[in-house]
Design an enzyme around this catalytic site. Structure first.
Site, mmCIF file in Angstrom:
data_model
loop_
_atom_site.group_PDB
_atom_site.id
_atom_site.type_symbol
_atom_site.label_atom_id
_atom_site.label_comp_id
_atom_site.label_asym_id
_atom_site.label_seq_id
_atom_site.Cartn_x
_atom_site.Cartn_y
_atom_site.Cartn_z
ATOM 1 C CG ASP A 1 -2.153 -0.904 0.994
ATOM 2 O OD1 ASP A 1 -2.277 -1.470 -0.109
ATOM 3 O OD2 ASP A 1 -2.962 -1.038 1.923
ATOM 4 C CG ASN B 1 -4.813 5.506 2.905
ATOM 5 O OD1 ASN B 1 -5.773 5.151 2.233
ATOM 6 N ND2 ASN B 1 -3.803 4.699 3.179
ATOM 7 N NE ARG C 1 3.169 17.419 30.886
ATOM 8 C CZ ARG C 1 4.236 18.200 30.716
ATOM 9 N NH1 ARG C 1 4.314 19.005 29.651
ATOM 10 N NH2 ARG C 1 5.229 18.187 31.591
ATOM 11 C CB THR D 1 -9.354 -0.268 5.446
ATOM 12 O OG1 THR D 1 -8.941 0.297 4.198
ATOM 13 C CG2 THR D 1 -10.795 -0.703 5.354
ATOM 14 C CE1 TYR E 1 -3.211 5.765 14.256
ATOM 15 C CE2 TYR E 1 -2.303 7.710 13.181
ATOM 16 C CZ TYR E 1 -2.488 6.947 14.313
ATOM 17 O OH TYR E 1 -1.943 7.351 15.503
ATOM 18 C CB SER F 1 -5.066 1.308 14.056
ATOM 19 O OG SER F 1 -4.564 0.457 13.056
#
Length: 301
Positions: A75, A147, A158, A188, A190, A193
């Site tokens: 990809d 994407n 932080r 499909t 990042y 996830s």
């Protein structure tokens, strides 16, 4: 932009985008010889042309000259090819030599079979939308992504506050590890996830997904792809980065505006797989429904 009908009638020049890995470079000479026997003229990128006795062209010339692009890799290689051929109308045929491979539709074993069909004009294409990214500190440059656009913190940072507006209307301040703005194609990547939804590429939408949000009420959001998303962060003590398709990235100073919208006229054209649907791909790649197929597969319905 080339029309598909013109490409079908005059398909004589093939461009190959190849990952610089042993497996891809091993296949390349065989592919070049086979295409030559079919009467095709073959070109590669300049860098690959210096490694092998094949004519290499710079990206802009490659985009203008070829009638079909064949991508050998994963990809990541496909995303690099998209940056070359976006908006050109040139069909891209992706052959998966990598890992998961949601963008590269064909296996190595299917390469010559599907190429024969394509050269005979027996194939279909699908359009995938891209996002246009405008960054305030780069006023003369537009970035295109297939994407996702990601704002995230550095390794030791932080929680970062990211303000989001949609069409100029304040949405919220996302506080967490970062934020993803994605196309349906990128859902499909990042997004997946980070707990975002999987979106059929035919749906005209932009996906907004917070990364590890501090507030559990910050949930993934789908908006029309006619919208403009404006983002900026206000973390003045931490390093924050903007990453495009996981391949281009740079530090993003606090208060810098990032505008994300659909890139009109810059869709990418992909050769569709005649052997599998998008849902077949999801089921295979994500290993869904194994128990259904053990008990009879499609016939059980």
């Amino acid at each position: 932009m080339k029309r598909l009908s013109d490409i079908l009638l005059n398909m004589k020049r093939i461009g190959i985008i190849v990952k610089k890995k042993p497996e891809a470079l091993r296949i390349l000479p065989e592919l070049v010889v086979w295409l030559s026997t079919q009467g095709m003229e073959v070109f590669v990128e300049e860098e690959i042309g210096r490694l092998l006795p094949i004519k290499g062209l710079p990206p802009e010339e490659l985009k203008q000259k070829v009638d079909l692009a064949v991508v050998l890799g994963g990809d990541g290689t496909m995303l690099a090819a998209v940056r070359i051929f976006a908006g050109s109308g040139v069909p891209i045929l992706g052959v998966n030599l990598g890992g998961l491979g949601f963008l590269t539709a064909f296996s190595q074993e299917e390469l010559f079979l599907i190429l024969k069909k394509v050269l005979e004009g027996d194939f279909e294409v699908e359009r995938r939308s891209l996002l246009k990214v405008e960054v305030e500190c780069y006023p003369d440059k537009e970035f295109l992504v297939l994407n996702d656009v990601v704002i995230n913190k550095g390794a030791l940072a932080r929680i970062i506050p990211i303000t989001a507006k949609v069409d100029g209307t304040f949405l919220t301040v996302f506080r967490g590890d970062g934020l993803i703005v994605s196309t349906p194609t990128g859902s499909t990547a990042y997004c997946l996830s980070a707990g975002g939804p999987i979106v059929d590429p035919r749906i005209q939408a932009i996906v907004i997904v917070p990364i590890c949000p501090h507030a559990l009420t910050n949930r993934p959001l789908l908006i029309p792809d006619t919208s403009v998303v404006t983002l900026f962060h206000s973390s003045r003590e931490e390093e924050v980065y903007l990453t495009l398709d996981g391949q281009i990235g740079f530090k993003l100073p606090a208060g810098t505006l990032v505008n994300v919208s659909r890139a009109k006229g810059s869709d990418v054209t992909l050769v569709k797989c005649p052997f599998r649907t998008y849902y077949d791909l999801l089921r295979t790649k994500l290993k869904w429904g194994g128990d259904i197929f053990v008990s009879g597969g499609k016939d059980c319905f």
